[in-house]
Design a protein around this motif. Sequence first.
Motif, PDB file in Angstrom:
ATOM      1  N   ARG A   5       0.779  -1.176  -0.021  1.00 34.89           N
ATOM      2  CA  ARG A   5       0.068  -0.115  -0.013  1.00 34.89           C
ATOM      3  C   ARG A   5       0.868   1.285   0.083  1.00 34.89           C
ATOM      4  O   ARG A   5       1.925   1.389   0.577  1.00 34.89           O
ATOM      5  CB  ARG A   5      -0.965   0.078   1.374  1.00 34.89           C
ATOM      6  CG  ARG A   5      -1.992   0.843   1.097  1.00 34.89           C
ATOM      7  CD  ARG A   5      -3.157   0.756   2.328  1.00 34.89           C
ATOM      8  NE  ARG A   5      -2.313   1.184   3.631  1.00 34.89           N
ATOM      9  CZ  ARG A   5      -2.099   0.431   4.759  1.00 34.89           C
ATOM     10  NH1 ARG A   5      -2.329  -0.910   4.501  1.00 34.89           N
ATOM     11  NH2 ARG A   5      -1.336   0.917   5.553  1.00 34.89           N
ATOM     12  N   GLU A  44      -3.033   5.054  11.549  1.00 31.99           N
ATOM     13  CA  GLU A  44      -3.115   4.747  10.137  1.00 31.99           C
ATOM     14  C   GLU A  44      -1.865   4.068   9.670  1.00 31.99           C
ATOM     15  O   GLU A  44      -1.735   3.156   8.821  1.00 31.99           O
ATOM     16  CB  GLU A  44      -3.557   6.126   9.427  1.00 31.99           C
ATOM     17  CG  GLU A  44      -3.620   5.821   7.998  1.00 31.99           C
ATOM     18  CD  GLU A  44      -4.122   7.168   6.841  1.00 31.99           C
ATOM     19  OE1 GLU A  44      -4.358   6.995   5.843  1.00 31.99           O
ATOM     20  OE2 GLU A  44      -4.237   8.390   7.697  1.00 31.99           O
ATOM     21  N   PHE A  47      -1.432   0.238  10.179  1.00 27.94           N
ATOM     22  CA  PHE A  47      -2.220  -0.976   9.465  1.00 27.94           C
ATOM     23  C   PHE A  47      -1.469  -1.886   8.475  1.00 27.94           C
ATOM     24  O   PHE A  47      -0.437  -1.375   7.950  1.00 27.94           O
ATOM     25  CB  PHE A  47      -3.397  -0.511   9.004  1.00 27.94           C
ATOM     26  CG  PHE A  47      -4.680  -0.102   9.640  1.00 27.94           C
ATOM     27  CD1 PHE A  47      -5.568  -1.195   9.803  1.00 27.94           C
ATOM     28  CD2 PHE A  47      -4.548   1.025  10.210  1.00 27.94           C
ATOM     29  CE1 PHE A  47      -6.707  -0.732  10.463  1.00 27.94           C
ATOM     30  CE2 PHE A  47      -5.878   1.335  10.964  1.00 27.94           C
ATOM     31  CZ  PHE A  47      -7.065   0.598  11.021  1.00 27.94           C
ATOM     32  N   SER A  48      -1.588  -3.238   8.626  1.00 26.24           N
ATOM     33  CA  SER A  48      -1.150  -4.009   7.621  1.00 26.24           C
ATOM     34  C   SER A  48      -1.635  -3.693   6.102  1.00 26.24           C
ATOM     35  O   SER A  48      -2.546  -2.922   6.210  1.00 26.24           O
ATOM     36  CB  SER A  48      -1.156  -5.237   7.802  1.00 26.24           C
ATOM     37  OG  SER A  48      -2.569  -5.628   8.072  1.00 26.24           O
ATOM     38  N   ARG A  51      -4.917  -4.400   6.117  1.00 24.08           N
ATOM     39  CA  ARG A  51      -5.748  -3.566   7.007  1.00 24.08           C
ATOM     40  C   ARG A  51      -6.309  -4.352   8.073  1.00 24.08           C
ATOM     41  O   ARG A  51      -7.102  -4.001   8.994  1.00 24.08           O
ATOM     42  CB  ARG A  51      -6.768  -2.795   6.706  1.00 24.08           C
ATOM     43  CG  ARG A  51      -6.089  -1.604   5.749  1.00 24.08           C
ATOM     44  CD  ARG A  51      -7.122  -0.209   5.516  1.00 24.08           C
ATOM     45  NE  ARG A  51      -6.756   0.409   4.482  1.00 24.08           N
ATOM     46  CZ  ARG A  51      -5.765   1.454   4.759  1.00 24.08           C
ATOM     47  NH1 ARG A  51      -5.059   1.766   5.972  1.00 24.08           N
ATOM     48  NH2 ARG A  51      -5.477   2.300   3.824  1.00 24.08           N
ATOM     49  N   VAL A  54      -2.890  -4.410  13.118  1.00 19.70           N
ATOM     50  CA  VAL A  54      -2.426  -3.043  13.479  1.00 19.70           C
ATOM     51  C   VAL A  54      -1.286  -3.304  14.475  1.00 19.70           C
ATOM     52  O   VAL A  54      -1.332  -3.796  15.530  1.00 19.70           O
ATOM     53  CB  VAL A  54      -3.379  -2.169  14.133  1.00 19.70           C
ATOM     54  CG1 VAL A  54      -2.682  -0.825  14.462  1.00 19.70           C
ATOM     55  CG2 VAL A  54      -4.515  -1.664  13.381  1.00 19.70           C
ATOM     56  N   PHE A  74      -5.841  -3.963  15.961  1.00 21.36           N
ATOM     57  CA  PHE A  74      -7.033  -3.664  15.067  1.00 21.36           C
ATOM     58  C   PHE A  74      -8.228  -3.602  15.856  1.00 21.36           C
ATOM     59  O   PHE A  74      -9.286  -2.419  15.580  1.00 21.36           O
ATOM     60  CB  PHE A  74      -7.033  -4.609  13.971  1.00 21.36           C
ATOM     61  CG  PHE A  74      -8.559  -4.963  13.255  1.00 21.36           C
ATOM     62  CD1 PHE A  74      -8.430  -4.203  11.985  1.00 21.36           C
ATOM     63  CD2 PHE A  74      -9.654  -5.443  13.545  1.00 21.36           C
ATOM     64  CE1 PHE A  74      -9.759  -4.166  11.207  1.00 21.36           C
ATOM     65  CE2 PHE A  74     -10.670  -5.510  12.792  1.00 21.36           C
ATOM     66  CZ  PHE A  74     -10.594  -4.933  11.550  1.00 21.36           C
ATOM     67  N   GLY A  93     -11.731   7.245   8.334  1.00 17.69           N
ATOM     68  CA  GLY A  93     -11.051   5.902   8.367  1.00 17.69           C
ATOM     69  C   GLY A  93     -11.812   4.643   8.604  1.00 17.69           C
ATOM     70  O   GLY A  93     -11.408   3.680   8.802  1.00 17.69           O
ATOM     71  N   TRP A  96     -11.180   1.475   6.625  1.00 18.17           N
ATOM     72  CA  TRP A  96     -10.095   0.611   6.925  1.00 18.17           C
ATOM     73  C   TRP A  96     -10.556  -0.592   8.123  1.00 18.17           C
ATOM     74  O   TRP A  96      -9.831  -1.472   7.678  1.00 18.17           O
ATOM     75  CB  TRP A  96      -9.056   1.423   8.092  1.00 18.17           C
ATOM     76  CG  TRP A  96      -8.595   2.767   7.642  1.00 18.17           C
ATOM     77  CD1 TRP A  96      -8.510   3.139   6.222  1.00 18.17           C
ATOM     78  CD2 TRP A  96      -8.113   3.866   8.155  1.00 18.17           C
ATOM     79  NE1 TRP A  96      -8.248   4.524   5.974  1.00 18.17           N
ATOM     80  CE2 TRP A  96      -7.694   4.797   7.336  1.00 18.17           C
ATOM     81  CE3 TRP A  96      -8.004   4.078   9.692  1.00 18.17           C
ATOM     82  CZ2 TRP A  96      -7.375   6.158   7.763  1.00 18.17           C
ATOM     83  CZ3 TRP A  96      -7.406   5.497  10.006  1.00 18.17           C
ATOM     84  CH2 TRP A  96      -6.890   6.367   9.153  1.00 18.17           C
ATOM     85  N   TRP A  97     -11.538  -0.291   8.797  1.00 18.59           N
ATOM     86  CA  TRP A  97     -11.911  -1.632   9.545  1.00 18.59           C
ATOM     87  C   TRP A  97     -12.646  -2.150   8.991  1.00 18.59           C
ATOM     88  O   TRP A  97     -12.759  -3.769   9.247  1.00 18.59           O
ATOM     89  CB  TRP A  97     -12.517  -0.951  10.916  1.00 18.59           C
ATOM     90  CG  TRP A  97     -11.514  -0.781  12.144  1.00 18.59           C
ATOM     91  CD1 TRP A  97     -10.904  -1.304  12.933  1.00 18.59           C
ATOM     92  CD2 TRP A  97     -10.615   0.532  12.271  1.00 18.59           C
ATOM     93  NE1 TRP A  97     -10.064  -0.975  13.630  1.00 18.59           N
ATOM     94  CE2 TRP A  97      -9.857   0.449  13.219  1.00 18.59           C
ATOM     95  CE3 TRP A  97     -10.991   1.647  11.578  1.00 18.59           C
ATOM     96  CZ2 TRP A  97      -9.226   1.537  13.824  1.00 18.59           C
ATOM     97  CZ3 TRP A  97     -10.160   2.864  12.107  1.00 18.59           C
ATOM     98  CH2 TRP A  97      -9.340   2.686  13.257  1.00 18.59           C
ATOM     99  N   ASP A  99     -12.586  -3.122   5.781  1.00 20.02           N
ATOM    100  CA  ASP A  99     -11.457  -3.652   4.697  1.00 20.02           C
ATOM    101  C   ASP A  99     -10.731  -4.884   5.874  1.00 20.02           C
ATOM    102  O   ASP A  99     -10.534  -6.079   5.399  1.00 20.02           O
ATOM    103  CB  ASP A  99     -10.493  -2.790   4.147  1.00 20.02           C
ATOM    104  CG  ASP A  99     -11.162  -2.090   3.186  1.00 20.02           C
ATOM    105  OD1 ASP A  99     -12.107  -2.444   2.664  1.00 20.02           O
ATOM    106  OD2 ASP A  99     -10.561  -1.152   2.644  1.00 20.02           O
ATOM    107  N   GLY A 100     -10.299  -4.315   7.067  1.00 18.38           N
ATOM    108  CA  GLY A 100      -9.586  -5.355   7.670  1.00 18.38           C
ATOM    109  C   GLY A 100     -10.431  -6.638   8.265  1.00 18.38           C
ATOM    110  O   GLY A 100     -10.024  -7.677   8.389  1.00 18.38           O
TER     111      GLY A 100
END
Length: 673
Positions: A5, A44, A47-48, A51, A54, A74, A93, A96-97, A99-100
């Motif tokens: 990313r 931010e 995150f992997s 996502r 974390v 996470f 964001g 992000w969560w 997607d994670g």
Amino acid sequence: MSPPREPTQGLVLGYTDLHPFSTVPLTDRTSVQSLLATVLDPLEPFFSPLRARVRCPGATAVRFDQTASEVEGFARPLWGLACHLAGGGAYRGTQWWIDGLRAGTDPEGEEYWGYPRDNDQRMVEMCPIGFALAVAPQIWEGLSERERGNVEGWLGNSINEKNMPNTNWLWFRVFANLGLKKNGGRFSQERLDADIEHLETFYRGDGWSNDGPEGIHQMDYYSSSFAIHFLQLLYAKLAGDENPERAAEFKKRAQMAALDLAHYYDEEGRSIPFGRSVGYRFAMVSFWGALAYADVELPAPLTWGMVKGMVMRHLRWWQTQHNIWSSSGTLTIGYSYPNMYMAENYNSPGSPYWACLAFICLAVPETHPFWTSKEENHWDVIPKVKALKHPGHIMSNLGGHCMLLSSGQACSYPMKGTHAKYGAFAYSSAYGYSVPPGLFTLEQYALASQLGLSDDGGDYWKTRRLSDSSLQTRGGPSDTTPVLVSLWSPFPDVHIKTYLIPPTEAHPNWHLRAHHIRAEGRAVLTADGSFAISSAQAADGRMLGAYDAASPGGEGTQPRLIGNYDVATPEAWADGRTGAFVVSKGAVGIRALEGSKGKRTATLVNADPNSNLVESRTVIPTLQGTVERGESVWYVSGIYAKPSGEGVKREGYLSGWEAVPEVPGWLREEMGL
């Protein structure tokens, strides 16, 4: 493998920078929403790529695997995000969560979290995920049918098939199932009901639940803000329609507990550090937001203005604690500064984000009186001293700080510094407790508010951990002063009976502790410590010098504080009746009141750095004595504490030091005086 990313720009705090968390003027709901963003934003860059994980700064290990540690990073911020979304808020964001969650629950994906085993840490993190699914529908709606099936398989099937610790963890499985249920996913009603029925066995009465089954006495913040009461109230809100009787019972318990728990928070917003996991910091106040979220009717005399005041003042106090952040802006392991000595073996770098429970207030509508009321001070209407039967505490708000005297509680399993976290005599909102950074000599044991005994000349010390305790009233029919009594044996042939006596209106800065020590089989050295206080001068940070009332700074110690380990100099010691005190951020001290000249001596223990939760450099005024083999002696210690604070002038820090309270008549009688 997915492409890396694009790097994100993270927060970097320099020498004089303040974290954005400290710059938000807290006045209303919108400002608390902004405060939450300052907690989430710095995550931010950590995150992997997909996502699902974390990796917060800090490569410290914990008792569970690295993947579970990064799942913590996470999941725990979800407490804050989910509450914000539940209240109609938006955050940049949020995706992000989503997607994670998609990547972490995909068993064929490269960032799959892994199927949990028995007693797996992943089960803890299923709780914020389940809550988020229950209150923020956009998360579930952001997943495809296949992805929802993956979430069902990981969140529901896995946790329902495994064994869990017989503690507050059972609530985590309740919320994993509840989150799926709210979205029409596969869940187990049978398991959900069975877990709540078993959790009912933790209830002890008067609103208090224990963090475990019969035979365990552990009632810290897990019994209120971190888990049990907090999650009972969330359950009452989310499942109350289908189980109204249970929801009503949970609300009733919260009403009873509120009148006790109000005693843990002082006028400056500080709460009393006590027990384990205090590194979750502002989560200590989450119970109060949960009351509003669950639509609980407050018990008199509490008002929503008082509840709002507790929450807002608490958050403002944490805004003054500038050292809780890493240079990247993430929360650190510790309390008022990074500190691994006080950390539990389950505190990963992402662990402190359980603090996000405090943002449950954002799920409360802006029209609720929690938000529309003017802030008030609850100490205007509740007692200044109160005995709490179930936790075994006497609470006090006299002398400029909230304090609890404690007896009887103990962690049921091995834990770093457990004797300091549960077995100390007194815990203060102003001074915090101290933990041992090492186990050699008093400097490393850091016996703040503890009595230590040594049978080897002072190298190794034992303190109170397990004790039989009772809450009593002493002094005759006209005296309702509560007293805590505990029986404990640091060695098999040394037995101690300790009395803890709270402050009074006449002597608000003093509390008393009396020890009857029977050294049946060996001689022991004793060391009775007061609170720990900062040992640094305000102007330049150098070590405090000898106290001089006429000096401009008004700081110093009596007797002299020795900066190395050569304490043989006579300047470092005083008669026990004269006592020892320190003036820096307020004043603390200790005096021997048993009346035998020369029986004990007073000195200052230069505690090892980073032993105290609140101050990184501290000194502990201490009384030392010797009990010979076969002797039976009484020690009575008067502990002085007057913290700095608004309206407290520096020249008045020692204003009560000479006004020493008398030993109560009932105690003198028992001592045979």
